[in-house]
Structure formats: C-alpha cells, structure tokens
Scaffold this active site. Sequence first.
Site, PDB file in Angstrom:
ATOM      1  N   GLY A   1       6.339 -10.741  -8.141  1.00  0.00           N
ATOM      2  CA  GLY A   1       5.615  -9.643  -7.503  1.00  0.00           C
ATOM      3  C   GLY A   1       5.183  -8.584  -8.515  1.00  0.00           C
TER       4      GLY A   1
ATOM      5  N   TYR B   1       9.146  -0.149   8.254  1.00  0.00           N
ATOM      6  CA  TYR B   1       9.449  -0.430   6.843  1.00  0.00           C
ATOM      7  C   TYR B   1      10.377   0.657   6.277  1.00  0.00           C
ATOM      8  CZ  TYR B   1       8.013  -0.732   1.820  1.00  0.00           C
ATOM      9  OH  TYR B   1       7.950  -0.812   0.440  1.00  0.00           O
TER      10      TYR B   1
HETATM   11  N1  LIG Z   1       3.945  -1.784  -4.338  1.00  0.00           N
HETATM   12  C1  LIG Z   1       4.265  -0.514  -4.157  1.00  0.00           C
HETATM   13  O1  LIG Z   1       3.393   0.384  -4.206  1.00  0.00           O
HETATM   14  C2  LIG Z   1       5.688  -0.122  -3.920  1.00  0.00           C
HETATM   15  C3  LIG Z   1       6.708  -1.055  -3.860  1.00  0.00           C
HETATM   16  N2  LIG Z   1       7.996  -0.630  -3.628  1.00  0.00           N
HETATM   17  C4  LIG Z   1       9.101  -1.588  -3.528  1.00  0.00           C
HETATM   18  O2  LIG Z   1       9.184  -2.399  -4.694  1.00  0.00           O
HETATM   19  C5  LIG Z   1       9.668  -3.700  -4.339  1.00  0.00           C
HETATM   20  C6  LIG Z   1       8.711  -4.742  -4.871  1.00  0.00           C
HETATM   21  O3  LIG Z   1       7.421  -4.550  -4.305  1.00  0.00           O
HETATM   22  P1  LIG Z   1       6.125  -5.265  -4.890  1.00  0.00           P
HETATM   23  O4  LIG Z   1       6.432  -5.828  -6.207  1.00  0.00           O
HETATM   24  O5  LIG Z   1       5.009  -4.311  -4.726  1.00  0.00           O
HETATM   25  O6  LIG Z   1       5.910  -6.454  -3.837  1.00  0.00           O
HETATM   26  P2  LIG Z   1       5.119  -7.813  -4.005  1.00  0.00           P
HETATM   27  O7  LIG Z   1       4.584  -8.144  -2.665  1.00  0.00           O
HETATM   28  O8  LIG Z   1       4.179  -7.729  -5.152  1.00  0.00           O
HETATM   29  O9  LIG Z   1       6.262  -8.858  -4.382  1.00  0.00           O
HETATM   30  C7  LIG Z   1       7.268  -9.151  -3.484  1.00  0.00           C
HETATM   31  C8  LIG Z   1       8.124 -10.271  -4.026  1.00  0.00           C
HETATM   32  O10 LIG Z   1       9.124 -10.554  -3.049  1.00  0.00           O
HETATM   33  C9  LIG Z   1       9.238 -11.939  -2.891  1.00  0.00           C
HETATM   34  N3  LIG Z   1       9.631 -12.219  -1.509  1.00  0.00           N
HETATM   35  C10 LIG Z   1       9.086 -11.706  -0.377  1.00  0.00           C
HETATM   36  N4  LIG Z   1       9.731 -12.204   0.708  1.00  0.00           N
HETATM   37  C11 LIG Z   1      10.701 -13.014   0.229  1.00  0.00           C
HETATM   38  C12 LIG Z   1      11.691 -13.814   0.844  1.00  0.00           C
HETATM   39  N5  LIG Z   1      11.836 -13.870   2.170  1.00  0.00           N
HETATM   40  N6  LIG Z   1      12.506 -14.553   0.049  1.00  0.00           N
HETATM   41  C13 LIG Z   1      12.376 -14.521  -1.289  1.00  0.00           C
HETATM   42  N7  LIG Z   1      11.472 -13.775  -1.939  1.00  0.00           N
HETATM   43  C14 LIG Z   1      10.643 -13.035  -1.175  1.00  0.00           C
HETATM   44  C15 LIG Z   1       7.876 -12.538  -3.234  1.00  0.00           C
HETATM   45  O11 LIG Z   1       8.104 -13.834  -3.733  1.00  0.00           O
HETATM   46  P3  LIG Z   1       6.957 -14.910  -4.114  1.00  0.00           P
HETATM   47  O12 LIG Z   1       6.179 -14.299  -5.227  1.00  0.00           O
HETATM   48  O13 LIG Z   1       7.676 -16.121  -4.557  1.00  0.00           O
HETATM   49  O14 LIG Z   1       6.140 -15.086  -2.867  1.00  0.00           O
HETATM   50  C16 LIG Z   1       7.381 -11.563  -4.305  1.00  0.00           C
HETATM   51  O15 LIG Z   1       7.749 -12.001  -5.593  1.00  0.00           O
HETATM   52  C17 LIG Z   1       9.824  -3.713  -2.821  1.00  0.00           C
HETATM   53  O16 LIG Z   1      11.153  -3.429  -2.474  1.00  0.00           O
HETATM   54  C18 LIG Z   1       8.932  -2.565  -2.377  1.00  0.00           C
HETATM   55  O17 LIG Z   1       9.376  -2.020  -1.171  1.00  0.00           O
HETATM   56  C19 LIG Z   1       8.286   0.687  -3.470  1.00  0.00           C
HETATM   57  C20 LIG Z   1       7.322   1.642  -3.530  1.00  0.00           C
HETATM   58  C21 LIG Z   1       5.947   1.322  -3.749  1.00  0.00           C
HETATM   59  C1  LIG Z   2       3.596   2.451  -1.074  1.00  0.00           C
HETATM   60  C2  LIG Z   2       3.371   2.839   0.358  1.00  0.00           C
HETATM   61  O1  LIG Z   2       2.216   2.173   0.879  1.00  0.00           O
HETATM   62  C3  LIG Z   2       1.916   2.385   2.270  1.00  0.00           C
HETATM   63  O2  LIG Z   2       1.514   3.686   2.524  1.00  0.00           O
HETATM   64  P1  LIG Z   2       0.273   4.431   1.951  1.00  0.00           P
HETATM   65  O3  LIG Z   2       0.681   5.332   0.860  1.00  0.00           O
HETATM   66  O4  LIG Z   2      -0.418   5.088   3.064  1.00  0.00           O
HETATM   67  O5  LIG Z   2      -0.542   3.242   1.294  1.00  0.00           O
HETATM   68  P2  LIG Z   2      -1.976   2.682   1.090  1.00  0.00           P
HETATM   69  O6  LIG Z   2      -2.093   2.435  -0.352  1.00  0.00           O
HETATM   70  O7  LIG Z   2      -2.238   1.516   1.971  1.00  0.00           O
HETATM   71  O8  LIG Z   2      -2.997   3.831   1.549  1.00  0.00           O
HETATM   72  C4  LIG Z   2      -3.095   5.066   0.928  1.00  0.00           C
HETATM   73  C5  LIG Z   2      -4.233   5.879   1.487  1.00  0.00           C
HETATM   74  O9  LIG Z   2      -5.454   5.265   1.037  1.00  0.00           O
HETATM   75  C6  LIG Z   2      -6.344   5.110   2.147  1.00  0.00           C
HETATM   76  N1  LIG Z   2      -7.302   4.014   1.883  1.00  0.00           N
HETATM   77  C7  LIG Z   2      -8.641   4.156   1.711  1.00  0.00           C
HETATM   78  N2  LIG Z   2      -9.238   2.977   1.548  1.00  0.00           N
HETATM   79  C8  LIG Z   2      -8.239   2.043   1.576  1.00  0.00           C
HETATM   80  C9  LIG Z   2      -8.264   0.632   1.456  1.00  0.00           C
HETATM   81  O10 LIG Z   2      -9.305  -0.011   1.289  1.00  0.00           O
HETATM   82  N3  LIG Z   2      -7.044   0.010   1.513  1.00  0.00           N
HETATM   83  C10 LIG Z   2      -5.853   0.695   1.692  1.00  0.00           C
HETATM   84  N4  LIG Z   2      -4.680   0.010   1.717  1.00  0.00           N
HETATM   85  N5  LIG Z   2      -5.834   2.046   1.835  1.00  0.00           N
HETATM   86  C11 LIG Z   2      -7.011   2.700   1.775  1.00  0.00           C
HETATM   87  C12 LIG Z   2      -5.413   4.886   3.316  1.00  0.00           C
HETATM   88  O11 LIG Z   2      -6.045   5.103   4.554  1.00  0.00           O
HETATM   89  C13 LIG Z   2      -4.322   5.911   3.005  1.00  0.00           C
HETATM   90  O12 LIG Z   2      -4.711   7.183   3.419  1.00  0.00           O
HETATM   91  C14 LIG Z   2       3.108   2.289   3.175  1.00  0.00           C
HETATM   92  O13 LIG Z   2       2.705   1.676   4.351  1.00  0.00           O
HETATM   93  C15 LIG Z   2       4.342   1.883   2.505  1.00  0.00           C
HETATM   94  O14 LIG Z   2       4.324   0.511   2.288  1.00  0.00           O
HETATM   95  C16 LIG Z   2       4.564   2.543   1.199  1.00  0.00           C
HETATM   96  O15 LIG Z   2       5.677   2.842   0.829  1.00  0.00           O
END
Ligand SMILES: NC(=O)C1=CN([C@@H]2O[C@H](COP(=O)(O)OP(=O)(O)OC[C@H]3O[C@@H](n4cnc5c(N)ncnc54)[C@H](OP(=O)(O)O)[C@@H]3O)[C@@H](O)[C@H]2O)C=CC1
Ligand SMILES: C[C@H]1O[C@H](OP(=O)(O)OP(=O)(O)OC[C@H]2O[C@@H](n3cnc4c(=O)[nH]c(N)nc43)[C@H](O)[C@@H]2O)[C@@H](O)[C@@H](O)C1=O
Length: 348
Positions: free
Chosen positions: A14, A137
């Site tokens: 991820g 979530y």
């Molecule tokens: N992205 C963001 O902006 C933010 C992320 N986080 C947190 O960081 C962490 C990682 O997020 P992020 O890297 O963005 O997520 P991604 O969606 O990029 O990656 C998620 C990973 O989790 C694995 N996964 C999901 N479901 C399962 C399952 N049932 N069993 C085994 N593996 C699983 C996937 O595996 P595979 O690749 O094999 O499918 C993938 O590698 C999470 O806890 C998220 O809440 C927190 C704040 C912001």
């Molecule tokens: C990391 C965080 O991510 C999620 O929350 P969020 O901060 O609201 O994340 P977002 O990136 O999807 O949006 C940020 C803002 O941006 C605007 N926006 C405009 N245009 C697009 C657009 O095209 N796509 C998306 N996704 N958003 C858009 C959108 O409407 C919003 O106002 C959580 O559910 C939760 O998972 C969490 O923890």
Amino acid sequence: MNKDSKIYVAGHRGLVGSAILENLKKKGYSNIITKTHKELDLTKQIDVANFFDREKPEYVILAAAKVGGIVANNTYRAEFIYENMMIQNNVIHQSYLSKVNKLLFLGSTCIYPKNTTQPMKEEYLLTNTLEYTNEPYAIAKIAGIKMCESYNLQYGTNFISVMPTNLYGPNDNFDLEKSHVLPALIRKIYLAKLLSESKEDDVIKDLNLSSIEEAKKYLEKFGVTKDSVEIWGTGKPMREFLWSEDMAEACVFIMENRNFKDTYSESQKEIINTHINIGSGKDISIKDLAENIKDIIGFKGDLVFNTEKPDGTMRKLTDVSKLNNLGWNHKVEINEGIKKLYKWYLNN
Ligand SMILES: NC(=O)C1=CN([C@@H]2O[C@H](COP(=O)(O)OP(=O)(O)OC[C@H]3O[C@@H](n4cnc5c(N)ncnc54)[C@H](OP(=O)(O)O)[C@@H]3O)[C@@H](O)[C@H]2O)C=CC1
Ligand SMILES: C[C@H]1O[C@H](OP(=O)(O)OP(=O)(O)OC[C@H]2O[C@@H](n3cnc4c(=O)[nH]c(N)nc43)[C@H](O)[C@@H]2O)[C@@H](O)[C@@H](O)C1=O
C-alpha cells in the site's frame, strides 16, 4: 529494534506500507516478513493466528486497512467498520499472544471531533462528535487506539498508535471514485489535459478502455472534459498533506525511539495520550490545491465545483509539536510533493 529483528510489515504494497518497507530496508533492517492480502487475509482470525504461530515476528507495523477517500468512506460504511475492526482485532490480539516486543498501529486524524479547536492536539480525542462521512472508519480507528492502550495497561504490552494526516505518494490509489483528493485530482487534470491536446491514444491507454468514445463517456461521469475538471464540494475545506516517505521516516523513528511507558505518568498513575500525531503542521484549501495541480500539470481549462458532493470536515490540521519535540520534522513541502507524485504517476 536490531537490524536482524524479525519485523512484520502488514500492508507492504500500500501507500504507507510500501514506504515503510523501503525505509526499513534503507536503514539496514534485513529480516522483514510480508504477505499480500491474497496470501493472508487479515480479517480471518484462524489464518492470522496460524501466521503468528509460524512466523513469530518480534515487531509488527500494522499498515493494512480498508482505506479510501471521502466518497468511498461514506458509501461503503459497513465494509469500512467491519474490515478495519477485524484486521486490527486479529493483528493486535495475536501480537499480544505471541509476545511481540512492539507494535505500531496506524490511525488517522479523522478520529478527532468534526468541529474541534485547530490545530488538533492528541488530547482532543473523544471530546465531541465525529465527522459523519467517515464516522464508521474513525470509530474503528478509535477502537484500535483504545485496544492498544488497554492491552498495554492490562497485559504490559508495548503497542504504540500514530495518527497521520492525509497522506500521498508512490503506490497511491488513483481510482477516480475511491481515492483521496490529491491522486484523484492529479489523474483527472492530467486526463483533461490529454483530451484538450487530442492525445486520444494516451487517454485510452490510461483508462485501459478500447475506444475514445468509451473513454469520454466514462470521464464525463467524473466531470472530466477537454475544457474542465470537476472538483468535489465547495473547494473551501482545508487539508494538511504529508508525503508518504516522510510519514514512513516518522513511523520508523517512533519504532526506534518511543515506548508505551513514555506515555504513562508515574506521578499521576495514568496514561497521557498513547497516540501521537504525524503531520506537516501546514494546510491548504482544496481550491488552492486544485489550482496548484492545474498549474503543475499545465492544464488551461476550468475547475468546476460540484457542491452535490460532500465537503467533509472543514478543517483538520494536526498539532505536531509532540513529535517535533522528539526530534522529527517533515521534509517534503506540498508543491514539491505534487511534482514528485505527478512524475511517479507518469512513470507508473
Ligand atoms: N492514505 C491516507 O491518506 C492515510 C492512511 N492512513 C492509514 O495508513 C494505513 C495504510 O493506508 P494506505 O497505505 O493509504 O492504504 P492502501 O489502501 O494504500 O494499502 C492498504 C494495504 O492493506 C492491505 N490490506 C487491505 N485489506 C487487507 C486484508 N483484509 N488482509 C490483508 N491485507 C489487507 C492491502 O493489501 P494488498 O496490497 O495485498 O491488496 C494494502 O497493501 C491505514 O491504517 C490507514 O488508515 C492514515 C491516515 C491517512
Ligand atoms: C485521510 C482521510 O481521507 C478521508 O477524508 P477526507 O480528508 O475528506 O479525504 P479526501 O481526500 O477524499 O477529500 C478531501 C477533500 O477534497 C475534496 N475533493 C475534491 N475533489 C475530490 C476528488 O476528486 N476526490 C476526492 N477523494 N476528494 C475530492 C473532498 O470533497 C474533500 O472536501 C476520510 O474519509 C478518511 O479516510 C481519512 O482519514
């Protein structure tokens, strides 16, 4: 952690997990175990128990979760609460049973109340109601923090929780419906630019479709044309962004330098916030973010705000003083990060 300690990175493909894996390797950690979702479904209790019995990891970084942007969180509410609770329950509990030395649990800043004081300090947790769009979530994440805290207090484990702000970087999710704002806008604006330059083959290739008619029809659903790109909401919400490799550096720093006992006050006989914020401490409006992406990509059309789509929380800026005081600071600023991610997208 020693360089040969056995470290399990869950979710290593991820956005976050891949950056943590690279960071550990770069620092010389050589005994890292990984499993894809297909190889080990972390929602399955027996499979997770067997994996821990067999592998006996000494350290665990839990970066596997069900993750998505605002619309995905709001639409797949049951999946977000069920899968996240199952994954974290299984991994945290098995880490306790198999006597893991330290575990890092990843939460998110959406655990803080919707209308709380800014910037958000760790102690604002559970002081008011949550943002509706991602409540399931956020509740799963709060349960994860409290599970780590409870196991530490009752069983003497060393489980730490981090609360990262919105992240972006290599291996991000670019799906137009389910992704977060930054990768979504890079892809939408890039595709609009290709349309405006009549680069039809590139559009078809990007979307993996067979004709330009099909591609245009698909993109219309997301408000992407040669003249304009749809931005969800009003553009007024403020968001704080952190480059995933900075986030990974912070996670490894915390694994190396912070323990649960650091959050326990002997004098007060109580814990003082087991979790710690990770962020840049700087935010930007969605409108300005979209304008910056448009400039960097070089798209000349319009940005159109679709107020039928949710804004979510109007502001969520982390107070990072706790982590900064421990000696960690972010490096990549937002515009540099957009350029790096755009380049990564083009190459991948
Ligand atoms: N992205 C963001 O902006 C933010 C992320 N986080 C947190 O960081 C962490 C990682 O997020 P992020 O890297 O963005 O997520 P991604 O969606 O990029 O990656 C998620 C990973 O989790 C694995 N996964 C999901 N479901 C399962 C399952 N049932 N069993 C085994 N593996 C699983 C996937 O595996 P595979 O690749 O094999 O499918 C993938 O590698 C999470 O806890 C998220 O809440 C927190 C704040 C912001
Ligand atoms: C990391 C965080 O991510 C999620 O929350 P969020 O901060 O609201 O994340 P977002 O990136 O999807 O949006 C940020 C803002 O941006 C605007 N926006 C405009 N245009 C697009 C657009 O095209 N796509 C998306 N996704 N958003 C858009 C959108 O409407 C919003 O106002 C959580 O559910 C939760 O998972 C969490 O923890």
